[in-house]
Design an enzyme around this catalytic site. Structure first.
Site, PDB file in Angstrom:
ATOM      1  N   GLU A   4       0.733  -1.281   0.152  1.00 39.01           N
ATOM      2  CA  GLU A   4       0.068  -0.073   0.016  1.00 39.01           C
ATOM      3  C   GLU A   4       0.794   1.261   0.125  1.00 39.01           C
ATOM      4  O   GLU A   4       0.351   2.104  -0.615  1.00 39.01           O
ATOM      5  CB  GLU A   4      -0.776  -0.125   1.055  1.00 39.01           C
TER       6      GLU A   4
ATOM      7  N   CYS B 108     -17.835  -0.302 -17.309  1.00 39.31           N
ATOM      8  CA  CYS B 108     -18.014  -0.094 -15.804  1.00 39.31           C
ATOM      9  C   CYS B 108     -19.068  -0.642 -15.144  1.00 39.31           C
ATOM     10  O   CYS B 108     -20.405  -0.560 -15.772  1.00 39.31           O
ATOM     11  CB  CYS B 108     -17.956   1.182 -15.526  1.00 39.31           C
TER      12      CYS B 108
ATOM     13  N   CYS C 268     -12.186   3.181 -14.351  1.00 38.98           N
ATOM     14  CA  CYS C 268     -12.360   4.735 -14.274  1.00 38.98           C
ATOM     15  C   CYS C 268     -10.982   5.615 -13.970  1.00 38.98           C
ATOM     16  O   CYS C 268     -10.991   6.266 -13.128  1.00 38.98           O
ATOM     17  CB  CYS C 268     -13.168   5.014 -13.051  1.00 38.98           C
TER      18      CYS C 268
ATOM     19  N   CYS D 114     -16.479   3.691 -19.565  1.00 38.02           N
ATOM     20  CA  CYS D 114     -17.587   3.700 -19.046  1.00 38.02           C
ATOM     21  C   CYS D 114     -18.295   2.497 -19.425  1.00 38.02           C
ATOM     22  O   CYS D 114     -19.342   2.031 -18.768  1.00 38.02           O
ATOM     23  CB  CYS D 114     -18.374   4.985 -19.040  1.00 38.02           C
TER      24      CYS D 114
HETATM   25  S1  SF4 Z   1     -19.386   5.166 -15.524  1.00 34.24           S
HETATM   26 FE1  SF4 Z   1     -17.862   4.114 -14.277  1.00 34.24          FE
HETATM   27  S2  SF4 Z   1     -15.921   4.475 -15.261  1.00 34.24           S
HETATM   28 FE2  SF4 Z   1     -17.498   5.932 -16.246  1.00 34.24          FE
HETATM   29  S3  SF4 Z   1     -16.993   7.680 -14.818  1.00 34.24           S
HETATM   30 FE3  SF4 Z   1     -18.981   6.560 -13.881  1.00 34.24          FE
HETATM   31  S4  SF4 Z   1     -17.638   5.335 -12.312  1.00 34.24           S
HETATM   32 FE4  SF4 Z   1     -16.011   5.999 -13.877  1.00 34.24          FE
END
Ligand code: SF4
Length: 354
Positions: A37, A202, A192, A199
């Site tokens: 970490e 995601c 992200c 996205c």
């Molecule tokens: S959809 Fe997911 S990858 Fe896209 S900005 Fe939102 S949290 Fe981030």
């Protein structure tokens, strides 16, 4: 308590796509998680892996780290940067060892009291190594949550940080905490990302406020820019007849504490006086180097010089180092390392020496 919908989607994604074969995910102990970490702060996984493996081979546990000399630890850290992390790691190990401990403590408050361990690092150590429910909020997680919850403002401001911590606490599940914690880190690092989030891949895209409102590029907000004060100093590139450069160990506290660096002077006149006192002949003034710290800019002006007598420098005050030699390279501040690497590639005909 039923698992929340955010955590559920994240865990499903982690089961399919998360990272499970990183070196610190094998033979997990609080000590291994702690070291990983700390190394991962401000540094990417691919860079950290070889450093982590070398560190573990040399210091497999707290006792070995506590028994090591700081310069040795710093030199193993050389190239990873942000040396305060290594100094704190070592100091924490020494403190624990002095109190009779042979392992890292497993209480949140005791971890938090150690040098270099903040709330998120203490939480990550306990969540990843023991599955205890603690929310983390490292840089990657801040980005995911600021976007997903549409939290505006710079995360360094306490009101913004409070909202982010609230979101982190709310989403952290009661079960599978280690997997969830790793999943949050992975989502921030792999999907992200700051400049090009994916996205479409995601798992929490359907209710991401930044995506729905078209604010991804604005979140999280950057630190407000203030002009930084500037400090300047002169550094001496003192070479001997073997092309070695004289380095001195810096005091343990202050900037670049405990690292080896070029002798530093407040003015060019002071540098010249020092050269005269040691019968060194000054040569060229090289282009100034600028280095930005959190609170100020440092402008370093390097001046070359050569020792013309057989004067012997005091070995307890420093060491001679041949630029370009990889073996036993001392721990150097990043701009000094770059300067010396540049010199190693410069031929004498390019006129850098007097
Ligand atoms: S959809 Fe997911 S990858 Fe896209 S900005 Fe939102 S949290 Fe981030």
């Amino acid at each position: 308590m039923p698992i929340n919908a955010f955590a559920e989607r994240l865990l499903d994604w982690h089961d399919r796509a998360g990272r499970k074969d990183l070196p610190w995910q094998q033979g997990v102990t609080p000590y291994r998680v702690w070291v990983s970490e700390v190394m991962l702060q401000q540094t990417q996984v691919a860079t950290v892996i070889p450093y982590f493996e070398r560190f573990m081979a040399r210091y497999p546990g707290l006792t070995q780290l506590a028994s090591a000399a700081l310069p040795e630890v710093l030199s193993l850290w050389a190239g990873l940067g942000y040396y305060a992390r290594a100094r704190n790691l070592h100091r924490a190990a020494v403190e624990l060892h002095a109190s009779g401990a042979t392992e890292l403590p497993t209480s949140f408050d005791e971890l938090l009291a150690l040098p270099g361990i903040g709330r998120s690092t203490a939480a990550a150590i306990l969540a990843l190594s023991r599955g205890e429910r603690h929310a983390i909020l490292d840089g990657n997680v801040k980005r995911v949550l600021a976007r997903h919850r549409g939290i505006a403002g710079w995360p360094g401001e306490s009101a913004v940080a409070t909202r982010l911590w609230d979101a982190a606490e709310t989403f952290t599940p009661e079960h599978r905490v280690a997997a969830y914690t790793q999943a949050m880190m992975d989502l921030g690092a792999m999907v992200c990302s700051r400049s090009r989030p994916r996205c479409e891949d995601c798992p929490v895209a359907s209710d991401c406020i930044a995506r729905l409102d078209g604010r991804i590029a604005d979140l999280p907000a950057l630190r407000p820019r203030k002009p930084l004060p500037e400090r300047s100093c002169w550094v001496l590139l003192l070479e001997d007849d073997q092309g070695r450069v004289w380095l001195e160990e810096r005091p343990p506290v202050g900037i670049w504490g405990g690292l080896n660096s070029l002798p530093e002077y407040p003015t060019g006149t002071a540098l010249e006086a020092a050269c005269e006192a040691m019968s060194a002949v000054t040569g060229s003034t090289l282009p100034a180097i600028e280095h930005v710290f959190t609170h100020f800019r440092l402008r370093l002006t390097p001046v070359t010089a050569r020792i013309t007598t057989a004067r012997i420098m005091e070995p307890q005050q420093g060491l001679w180092y041949k630029p370009g030699e990889a073996a036993d390279r001392p721990a150097l501040p990043a701009p000094i390392a770059r300067l010396l690497d540049g010199l190693a590639q410069t031929t004498p005909t390019e006129g850098r020496t007097p």
